[in-house]
Design an enzyme around this catalytic site. Structure first.
Site, PDB file in Angstrom:
ATOM      1  N   LYS A  47       0.971  -1.194  -0.315  1.00 23.64           N
ATOM      2  CA  LYS A  47      -0.183   0.309  -0.066  1.00 23.64           C
ATOM      3  C   LYS A  47       0.591   1.612   0.491  1.00 23.64           C
ATOM      4  CE  LYS A  47      -3.757  -0.492   2.112  1.00 23.64           C
ATOM      5  NZ  LYS A  47      -4.471  -0.759   4.025  1.00 23.64           N
ATOM      6  N   ARG A  55      -3.300   2.990   9.096  1.00 24.19           N
ATOM      7  CA  ARG A  55      -3.700   1.668   8.271  1.00 24.19           C
ATOM      8  C   ARG A  55      -2.340   0.621   8.627  1.00 24.19           C
ATOM      9  NH1 ARG A  55      -8.220   1.956   4.411  1.00 24.19           N
ATOM     10  NH2 ARG A  55      -8.941   5.135   4.295  1.00 24.19           N
ATOM     11  N   GLY A  66      -8.274  -7.760   5.098  1.00 23.51           N
ATOM     12  CA  GLY A  66      -9.237  -7.950   6.548  1.00 23.51           C
ATOM     13  C   GLY A  66      -8.582  -8.050   7.545  1.00 23.51           C
ATOM     14  N   MET A 125      -5.608  -7.330   8.696  1.00 21.72           N
ATOM     15  CA  MET A 125      -4.811  -6.205  10.532  1.00 21.72           C
ATOM     16  C   MET A 125      -6.046  -5.360  10.416  1.00 21.72           C
ATOM     17  SD  MET A 125      -0.888  -7.226   9.841  1.00 21.72           S
ATOM     18  CE  MET A 125      -1.080  -6.559   7.713  1.00 21.72           C
ATOM     19  N   ARG A 169      -4.505  -1.478  -5.388  1.00 24.58           N
ATOM     20  CA  ARG A 169      -3.356  -2.679  -5.678  1.00 24.58           C
ATOM     21  C   ARG A 169      -3.626  -3.574  -6.480  1.00 24.58           C
ATOM     22  NH1 ARG A 169      -5.756  -4.250  -0.017  1.00 24.58           N
ATOM     23  NH2 ARG A 169      -7.744  -4.585  -1.064  1.00 24.58           N
ATOM     24  N   HIS A 193     -16.386  -8.314   2.770  1.00 21.57           N
ATOM     25  CA  HIS A 193     -15.183  -9.802   3.074  1.00 21.57           C
ATOM     26  C   HIS A 193     -15.338 -10.354   2.759  1.00 21.57           C
ATOM     27  CE1 HIS A 193     -13.389 -11.570   6.738  1.00 21.57           C
ATOM     28  NE2 HIS A 193     -12.723 -10.899   6.239  1.00 21.57           N
ATOM     29  N   ARG A 242       3.158 -46.113  -6.908  1.00 22.52           N
ATOM     30  CA  ARG A 242       3.853 -46.260  -6.024  1.00 22.52           C
ATOM     31  C   ARG A 242       2.791 -48.248  -5.654  1.00 22.52           C
ATOM     32  NH1 ARG A 242       2.253 -40.767  -3.532  1.00 22.52           N
ATOM     33  NH2 ARG A 242       4.361 -40.400  -2.226  1.00 22.52           N
ATOM     34  N   ARG A 273       8.520 -47.481  -9.283  1.00 24.67           N
ATOM     35  CA  ARG A 273       8.924 -47.761  -8.215  1.00 24.67           C
ATOM     36  C   ARG A 273       8.334 -49.345  -7.454  1.00 24.67           C
ATOM     37  NH1 ARG A 273       7.821 -44.560  -2.990  1.00 24.67           N
ATOM     38  NH2 ARG A 273       6.328 -45.810  -2.401  1.00 24.67           N
ATOM     39  N   GLU A 277      16.025 -40.385  -0.727  1.00 23.94           N
ATOM     40  CA  GLU A 277      15.496 -39.616   0.457  1.00 23.94           C
ATOM     41  C   GLU A 277      15.944 -40.247   1.721  1.00 23.94           C
ATOM     42  OE1 GLU A 277      11.812 -42.063  -0.129  1.00 23.94           O
ATOM     43  OE2 GLU A 277      12.774 -44.312  -0.482  1.00 23.94           O
ATOM     44  N   SER A 316      15.576 -39.736  -8.648  1.00 25.13           N
ATOM     45  CA  SER A 316      14.710 -39.169  -7.933  1.00 25.13           C
ATOM     46  C   SER A 316      13.754 -39.227  -7.050  1.00 25.13           C
ATOM     47  CB  SER A 316      12.879 -40.006  -8.767  1.00 25.13           C
ATOM     48  OG  SER A 316      11.681 -39.711  -8.539  1.00 25.13           O
ATOM     49  N   GLY A 330      12.545 -38.206  -3.271  1.00 33.02           N
ATOM     50  CA  GLY A 330      11.510 -38.175  -2.814  1.00 33.02           C
ATOM     51  C   GLY A 330      11.948 -37.656  -1.276  1.00 33.02           C
ATOM     52  N   THR A 331      11.273 -36.561  -0.895  1.00 26.90           N
ATOM     53  CA  THR A 331      11.508 -35.646  -0.517  1.00 26.90           C
ATOM     54  C   THR A 331      10.824 -35.273   0.465  1.00 26.90           C
ATOM     55  OG1 THR A 331      10.111 -33.962  -2.080  1.00 26.90           O
ATOM     56  CG2 THR A 331      12.229 -33.671  -2.576  1.00 26.90           C
ATOM     57  N   ASN A 332       9.525 -36.565   0.642  1.00 29.97           N
ATOM     58  CA  ASN A 332       8.542 -36.808   1.867  1.00 29.97           C
ATOM     59  C   ASN A 332       9.545 -37.796   3.051  1.00 29.97           C
ATOM     60  OD1 ASN A 332       6.608 -35.928   0.260  1.00 29.97           O
ATOM     61  ND2 ASN A 332       6.167 -38.067  -0.154  1.00 29.97           N
ATOM     62  N   ASP A 333      10.235 -38.585   2.377  1.00 28.96           N
ATOM     63  CA  ASP A 333      11.312 -39.206   3.219  1.00 28.96           C
ATOM     64  C   ASP A 333      12.577 -38.897   3.645  1.00 28.96           C
ATOM     65  OD1 ASP A 333      10.388 -41.714   4.215  1.00 28.96           O
ATOM     66  OD2 ASP A 333       9.852 -42.421   2.244  1.00 28.96           O
ATOM     67  N   CYS A 383      10.649 -36.459  -6.912  1.00 25.75           N
ATOM     68  CA  CYS A 383       8.388 -37.411  -6.598  1.00 25.75           C
ATOM     69  C   CYS A 383       7.917 -37.026  -5.406  1.00 25.75           C
ATOM     70  CB  CYS A 383       8.113 -38.366  -7.363  1.00 25.75           C
ATOM     71  SG  CYS A 383       9.509 -39.893  -6.597  1.00 25.75           S
ATOM     72  N   TYR A 420      12.502 -32.860 -14.294  1.00 20.50           N
ATOM     73  CA  TYR A 420      11.694 -32.845 -14.100  1.00 20.50           C
ATOM     74  C   TYR A 420      11.265 -33.188 -13.057  1.00 20.50           C
ATOM     75  CZ  TYR A 420      11.256 -37.542 -12.905  1.00 20.50           C
ATOM     76  OH  TYR A 420      11.958 -39.044 -12.300  1.00 20.50           O
TER      77      TYR A 420
HETATM   78  C1  PEP Z   1       8.780 -40.096  -0.896  1.00 18.27           C
HETATM   79  O1  PEP Z   1       9.620 -39.733   0.142  1.00 18.27           O
HETATM   80  O2  PEP Z   1       8.855 -38.675  -0.804  1.00 18.27           O
HETATM   81  C2  PEP Z   1       7.679 -40.061  -1.512  1.00 18.27           C
HETATM   82  C3  PEP Z   1       8.041 -39.800  -2.742  1.00 18.27           C
HETATM   83  O3  PEP Z   1       7.962 -42.040  -1.480  1.00 18.27           O
HETATM   84  P1  PEP Z   1       7.329 -42.011  -0.594  1.00 18.27           P
HETATM   85  O4  PEP Z   1       5.686 -40.944   0.416  1.00 18.27           O
HETATM   86  O5  PEP Z   1       5.299 -43.248  -1.378  1.00 18.27           O
HETATM   87  O6  PEP Z   1       7.579 -42.551   0.704  1.00 18.27           O
HETATM   88 MG    MG Z   2       9.633 -42.351   0.331  1.00 15.06          MG
END
Ligand code: PEP
Ligand code: MG
Length: 877
Positions: free
Chosen positions: A23, A93, A102, A104, A337, A455, A561, A617, A745, A764, A766-769, A831, A851
């Site tokens: 603003k 403001r 809305g 703050m 804005r 709002h 999976r 996998r 991973e 690949s 495995g960013t979860n693990d 993935c 990818y």
């Molecule tokens: C991961 O670990 O990022 C993954 C893709 O495998 P999963 O979620 O099946 O462990």
């Molecule tokens: Mg995994």
């Protein structure tokens, strides 16, 4: 020179957004453009951060700077703050870097006290106006700064209206308002034990402090988490000379969009109220008039208004959302804005602005929030189903989509019922920012009062939630929890359905259907595909999901999976048989049953992907997700295995793991029982040979080994895969190329990625693990304690949803560097869930992955995020 914390609007410009907030930077830019705005100054976001660093106090040096800038504002305006002649009144403001509508707090009419109110009354010859402004100020200041509930003041106002026998605030006389001011001040004193502050400089510093404090209020925190806004940004505060829309019948206030924010149509969309302040328009207390009316009332002002709106849109190259005030015939713009808009509108605006030559394709790509695409991909009502239901009321089509659920009358109840698994529609007179959590929890939002810029409308549109606003024929009794329309009473057990695209409200529950994607979506996404260099694959475990993802533009499968193929009731049995088998023979018997199922699934998936790459996998079943727990299941399994229930229970106890997420899963399973890898290789290879023969394709299946932390694990499993695959290919006299790669991973895999790369055709991530193991947070349990981390500002975001770029991101970077050193051409993808999160996609682009892979509905989101990443940081030469 000491640091500058306060800037006059004339000292800044649009590039200073981080420091001045959106603003403040825009007000500075508007000053430079010569747009009529009331002058003022901005206290910077750095001052806000300093306030928090200094233990929630504004230090004297900053206070002095505020006062000396106020002196300059007095000079510029020719008015005196708290003066006995020509007093200066200001608004205070918030204004963060990213707009948080809305979220703050705002204070208007600051500078009024018992003396200045008299001067204003005398100088304007309008006592009613002066006291109306004063009572509003007392209420806002008490609410925002002193935390005395606004409702208490509203009740006093309500009592007075009853006493005087009037319905509207505007029907109260100046004498009534004077009396009201006395009552408000008395009430203030009864609550605070001291008089309402009379010194405008004290009012000012208290108010700026309150805005800084509001940066950390619960609704602002919820909004920030939903919208990826870090708490470290802080908010700026804008102090601006007041102009008044409530000075009588030649004054008014309004809100404007340079294009229609719901449909995207190129037509100015604005609403205003005569004799009102801006808050009346936004709060939806009275229903405003369309701007076209102004042409009849004040044609010259109307033309000037149109010119300014066009100037601003052309200057910013984007749809603008503006607030304006007319003070005794003179037009002022209070802010501008980039406007929030529905996904449909965003696409149409982006495409049409390219066609108009106003923006380039690259700029258009950056105009759309990738997460907003989600709303286009979600259900609408089934047309024939809809015909069977009566329209019981119609409101404004505030935010499109379809929603059905049981009626709920409070935000808290909406949240509780949602958490208990119910679908609810939040029905309110009007919503306010305190309702945010209920609005998130509800399927849709219905309000009785308020316009398209209320709002409820603005917030729902931003969230992509369905909303019908201003359905005035509905009577809501929040206490009795009923809603009455045309004499019929509905309670919290009744279903209603909302169509946010028409504004229709239906009685009962209406089935929904999947949306059709076409038109602007196709054009826009084709531009995204032309621009991006990062490929987008999908995570899909069934032919159905794979086909859905192809429709959404997936260019291959990055993760199937295989254990998910066995969740179905008729399939889990052989899977369990395999898991509890104690001998190789018993395991092979179970695997024999699994083989044809897997093979036919793989064939279905290859076909659905129409020849695109498919990464399969190998089994990675965290055991606790698969072991039987019900007595009946255990009995049936024991019978099948020809062992006693006790014996089976013994096996299950043996298999019990304290931490299954770090247990006997992934490649560890194939190392213990190579026959599993043999069976899966057979299914992958035979399916590929058969589909290639049948379809005349040349699919190259990609076999992916999970949870590798040591190159010898990969070597071992890969040797089984190769031996099995090569003998099948030879037996069948077929020609088939295939790849063997691994998931990365485990942190150890990242730091030894150079060794692993020698054995892998692809990585690949495995960013979860990888997140789980880098932080040491269990994926299954982190949800319960991460909320404390957000509350205490240790983390702003859930690292399982948005990649932690500084920590986990570094592991990925290390593996990329090490992998490429050994094998320059190694294919790199991701993935984990982060593959569908826009800011994470941006990171993966920047570090040069080939990818990302994400769930089917997030494929368009990732395609757009990848294109945006390319525009920001081009890889194309
Ligand atoms: C991961 O670990 O990022 C993954 C893709 O495998 P999963 O979620 O099946 O462990
Ligand atoms: Mg995994």
């Amino acid at each position: 020179m000491s640091k500058k914390y306060v800037y006059l609007f004339s000292e800044g410009d649009a590039t200073m957004k981080n420091l001045l907030g959106g603003k403040g930077a825009n007000l500075a830019e508007m000053t430079n453009l010569g747009i009529p705005i009331p002058m003022g100054f901005t206290v910077t976001t750095e001052a806000c951060n300093k306030y928090y660093d200094d233990n929630k106090t504004i230090t004297q040096d900053v206070i002095d700077e505020i006062h000396s800038t106020m002196n300059k504002l007095e000079e510029i305006s020719g008015k005196e703050f708290g003066g006995e002649k020509n007093p200066l009144l200001v608004s205070v403001r918030s204004g963060a870097r990213a707009s948080m509508p809305g979220m703050m707090d705002t204070i208007l009419n600051l500078g009024l006290n018992d003396k200045t109110v008299e001067v204003v009354a005398e100088e304007t010859g309008n006592e009613r106006f002066a006291y109306d402004s004063y009572r509003r100020f007392i209420m806002m200041f008490s609410d925002v700064v002193m935390e005395i509930a606004k409702q208490d003041f509203e009740e006093i106002l309500h009592e007075m209206k009853e006493e005087k026998g009037v319905e509207l605030d505007t029907q109260l006389s100046s004498e009534d308002l004077k009396e009201l001011v006395v009552k408000f001040k008395d009430f203030y004193k009864s609550r605070k034990g001291e008089d309402f502050p009379q010194d405008p400089r004290e009012q000012l510093i208290e108010s700026i402090t309150a805005v800084f404090r509001s940066w950390d209020n619960p609704r602002a925190n919820v909004y920030r988490r939903m919208n990826d806004i870090p708490s470290s940004w802080g908010t700026a505060v804008n102090v601006q000379e007041m102009v008044f829309g409530n000075k009588g019948e030649t004054s008014g206030s309004g809100v404007a969009f340079s294009r229609n924010p719901a449909t995207g149509e190129k037509k100015i969309f604005a609403e205003y109220l005569m004799n009102a302040q801006g808050e009346d328009v936004v709060a939806g207390i009275r229903t405003p008039s369309p701007i076209e009316e102004l042409d009849k009332q004040m044609p010259e002002t109307y033309r000037e208004f149109i010119d300014i709106v066009n100037t601003l849109e052309n200057h910013y190259h984007d749809m603008q959302d503006m607030e304006f005030t007319i003070e005794e015939g003179k037009l002022y713009f209070l802010q501008t804005r980039n406007g929030k808009r529905t996904a449909q509108a965003a696409l149409r605006i982006a495409v049409e602005m390219v066609e108009e030559g106003l923006v380039s394709k690259e700029q258009a790509i950056l105009m759309m929030d990738p997460k907003q695409l989600d709303t286009l991909l979600h259900p609408a009502f089934d047309a024939t189903e809809m015909e069977k239901h009566d329209v019981v009321a119609t409101g404004l089509p505030a935010s499109p989509g379809a929603a059905t659920g049981k009626i709920t009358f409070s935000a808290l109840e909406a949240k509780e019922r949602h958490e208990a698994g119910e679908n609810v529609i939040l029905v309110r007179q009007e919503t306010s920012p305190e309702d945010i959590e209920g609005m998130i929890a509800a399927e849709g939002i219905l309000t009785v009062r308020g316009g398209m810029t209320s709002h409820a409308a603005v917030v729902a549109r931003g969230m992509g939630a369905c909303c019908v606003a201003g359905a005035g024929s509905i009577k809501v009794d929040e206490k009795k929890k009923t809603m009455t329309v045309n004499g019929k009473v509905y309670s919290s057990d009744d279903y209603i359905s909302l169509d946010g695209s028409t504004g229709n409200v239906y009685a009962g529950k209406i089935e929904t259907v999947e949306p059709e994607i076409s038109g602007h979506f196709g054009t826009f996404m084709a531009w995204a595909d032309e621009i991006r260099t990062l490929k987008v694959r999908t995570n899909a475990d069934t032919p159905h999901d794979a086909a859905q993802a192809v429709k959404f533009g997936a260019e291959g499968i990055g993760l199937t999976r295989t254990e998910h193929m066995f969740f179905a009731e008729d399939r889990i049995f052989p899977m369990r048989q395999m898991i509890v088998a104690r001998t190789e023979e018993a395991r092979r018997t179970a695997l024999e049953k699994l083989l044809p199922m897997q093979k036919s699934d793989f064939k279905g998936i290859y076909k659905a992907m129409e020849g695109h790459a498919v990464t399969i996998r190998f089994l990675d079943p965290p055991l606790h997700e698969f072991l039987p727990t019900q007595e009946k299941e255990i009995e049936d399994l024991a019978t099948e295995l020809k062992i006693s229930v006790d014996e089976l229970n013994g096996v299950i106890t043996d298999l019990h793991e304290f931490n299954p997420m770090m247990g006997h899963r992934g490649c560890r399973l194939a190392i213990s029982y190579p026959e599993i890898a043999e069976m899966q290789t057979r299914a992958v290879i035979e399916a590929a040979i058969e589909v290639n023969e049948e379809m005349g394709w040349s699919i190259v299946p990609e076999i992916m080994i999970p949870l590798v932390g040591e190159v010898n694990e990969l070597k071992f499993v890969k040797s089984i895969v190769k031996k099995t695959a090569d003998s099948i290919i030879a037996e069948r006299g077929a020609e088939l190329a295939y790849l063997v790669g691994t998931m990365i991973e485990i942190p150890r895999a990242c730091v030894t990625a150079d060794e692993i790369a020698k054995e892998a055709d692809f990585f690949s991530f495995g960013t979860n693990d990888l997140t789980q193991m880098s932080f040491g947070f269990s994926r299954d349990d982190a949800g319960t304690f991460l909320k404390h981390y957000y509350e205490k500002k240790i983390y702003d975001f859930d690292p399982f949803a948005k990649l932690d770029q500084t920590g986990v991101g570094q592991f990925v970077q290390i593996a990329v560097d090490k992998g490429r050193t050994v094998k320059e051409s190694i294919k790199l993808g991701v993935c984990g869930e982060h593959g569908g999160d826009p800011s994470s996609v941006n990171f993966f682009h920047n570090i040069g992955l080939d990818y990302v892979s994400c769930s089917p509905f997030r494929v368009p989101v990732a395609r757009l995020a990848a294109a945006q990443a390319e525009v920001r940081n081009p890889r194309k030469k």
